[in-house]
Design a protein around this motif. Structure first.
Motif, mmCIF file in Angstrom:
data_model
loop_
_atom_site.group_PDB
_atom_site.id
_atom_site.type_symbol
_atom_site.label_atom_id
_atom_site.label_comp_id
_atom_site.label_asym_id
_atom_site.label_seq_id
_atom_site.Cartn_x
_atom_site.Cartn_y
_atom_site.Cartn_z
ATOM 1 N N LYS A 54 37.898 1.370 37.632
ATOM 2 C CA LYS A 54 38.317 1.250 39.032
ATOM 3 C C LYS A 54 37.252 0.600 39.901
ATOM 4 O O LYS A 54 36.065 0.900 39.774
ATOM 5 C CB LYS A 54 38.607 2.629 39.613
ATOM 6 N N VAL A 100 44.691 -4.556 42.228
ATOM 7 C CA VAL A 100 43.327 -4.073 42.035
ATOM 8 C C VAL A 100 43.372 -2.575 41.763
ATOM 9 O O VAL A 100 43.830 -1.794 42.605
ATOM 10 C CB VAL A 100 42.458 -4.377 43.278
ATOM 11 N N ASN A 101 42.928 -2.190 40.583
ATOM 12 C CA ASN A 101 42.824 -0.791 40.191
ATOM 13 C C ASN A 101 41.654 -0.211 40.981
ATOM 14 O O ASN A 101 40.497 -0.502 40.701
ATOM 15 C CB ASN A 101 42.569 -0.729 38.682
ATOM 16 N N SER A 102 41.952 0.582 42.008
ATOM 17 C CA SER A 102 40.879 1.011 42.905
ATOM 18 C C SER A 102 41.063 2.442 43.391
ATOM 19 O O SER A 102 42.154 2.996 43.365
ATOM 20 C CB SER A 102 40.777 0.055 44.101
ATOM 21 N N THR A 103 39.949 2.984 43.846
ATOM 22 C CA THR A 103 39.960 4.328 44.421
ATOM 23 C C THR A 103 40.683 4.279 45.768
ATOM 24 O O THR A 103 40.787 3.219 46.386
ATOM 25 C CB THR A 103 38.524 4.837 44.629
ATOM 26 N N PHE A 106 38.631 2.538 48.516
ATOM 27 C CA PHE A 106 38.255 1.128 48.380
ATOM 28 C C PHE A 106 39.219 0.264 49.191
ATOM 29 O O PHE A 106 40.433 0.408 49.077
ATOM 30 C CB PHE A 106 38.286 0.718 46.901
ATOM 31 N N ASN A 107 38.686 -0.638 50.021
ATOM 32 C CA ASN A 107 39.559 -1.446 50.883
ATOM 33 C C ASN A 107 39.211 -2.928 50.848
ATOM 34 O O ASN A 107 39.543 -3.668 51.771
ATOM 35 C CB ASN A 107 39.538 -0.923 52.319
ATOM 36 N N GLN A 108 38.580 -3.379 49.773
ATOM 37 C CA GLN A 108 38.170 -4.778 49.679
ATOM 38 C C GLN A 108 39.000 -5.565 48.653
ATOM 39 O O GLN A 108 38.512 -6.509 48.040
ATOM 40 C CB GLN A 108 36.679 -4.846 49.319
ATOM 41 N N GLN A 109 40.272 -5.209 48.497
ATOM 42 C CA GLN A 109 41.134 -5.892 47.538
ATOM 43 C C GLN A 109 41.178 -7.406 47.775
ATOM 44 O O GLN A 109 41.077 -8.178 46.815
ATOM 45 C CB GLN A 109 42.554 -5.297 47.556
ATOM 46 N N SER A 136 46.302 -2.755 46.286
ATOM 47 C CA SER A 136 45.629 -1.660 45.589
ATOM 48 C C SER A 136 46.649 -0.918 44.735
ATOM 49 O O SER A 136 47.818 -0.780 45.115
ATOM 50 C CB SER A 136 45.027 -0.694 46.604
ATOM 51 N N THR A 137 46.192 -0.443 43.595
ATOM 52 C CA THR A 137 47.038 0.360 42.733
ATOM 53 C C THR A 137 46.186 1.466 42.107
ATOM 54 O O THR A 137 44.991 1.262 41.879
ATOM 55 C CB THR A 137 47.727 -0.508 41.653
ATOM 56 N N SER A 145 40.788 -3.547 35.425
ATOM 57 C CA SER A 145 40.423 -3.420 36.837
ATOM 58 C C SER A 145 41.263 -4.305 37.745
ATOM 59 O O SER A 145 41.446 -4.000 38.924
ATOM 60 C CB SER A 145 38.946 -3.746 37.021
#
Length: 155
Positions: A54, A100-103, A106-109, A136-137, A145
């Motif tokens: 992530k 984007v596999n993110s937490t 996280f806001n920088q997709q 984001s996903t 990722s």
């Protein structure tokens, strides 16, 4: 004789990977009319998945950009297959959709998916400029990722 896009790839010292086989019951690309739809690709290198995990936990924005760039190389490898090896048939990159596999924090997709967008412009010039989504996903297949799907117009 190499084409204009092959010459550009050589100038940029870019070697496209072999187009990956699908992971499930779908095809890697479909042509309808003058559009090529490329199925979602991931950051797969010569040794398998790179940048697993992530964004915001396992990777920072710069690693995410690199993952998106590698993913875009895999998109172009599929495109090359779709056009019979002649990337000069590409008139325009119409749209990219980046996941984007993110937490949750996280806001920088968009910054991550710039890795794919920038590569399209490097290779195709103005014809590489495209409409885009960066989403984001909470997870992606095999913990990749980044995933990118694309639409191209061809001659």
């Amino acid at each position: 004789m190499t084409g204009r896009i092959d010459a550009r790839l050589s100038e940029l010292a870019i070697v496209l990977p072999k187009a990956a086989a699908p992971m499930a019951n779908y095809v890697p690309w479909v042509i309808t009319g003058n559009l090529v739809f490329i199925s979602g690709q991931g950051p797969v290198g010569p040794n398998g998945v790179e940048y697993a995990g992530k964004l915001g936990r396992d990777h920072d924005v710069e690693a995410g950009r690199k993952a998106a760039r590698l993913t875009a190389l895999n998109v172009i490898a599929q495109l090359r297959e779709a056009v019979g090896g002649n990337l000069d048939r590409v008139k325009r990159c119409v749209k990219l959709v980046g996941f984007v596999n993110s937490t949750p924090e996280f806001n920088q997709q968009p910054a991550v998916i710039n890795g794919a967008s920038d590569l399209m412009v490097e290779i195709f010039g103005d014809a590489g400029r495209h409409a885009r989504s960066a989403v984001s996903t909470p997870s992606l297949p095999v913990d990749i990722s980044v995933e990118v799907e694309a639409i191209f117009e061809i001659e």
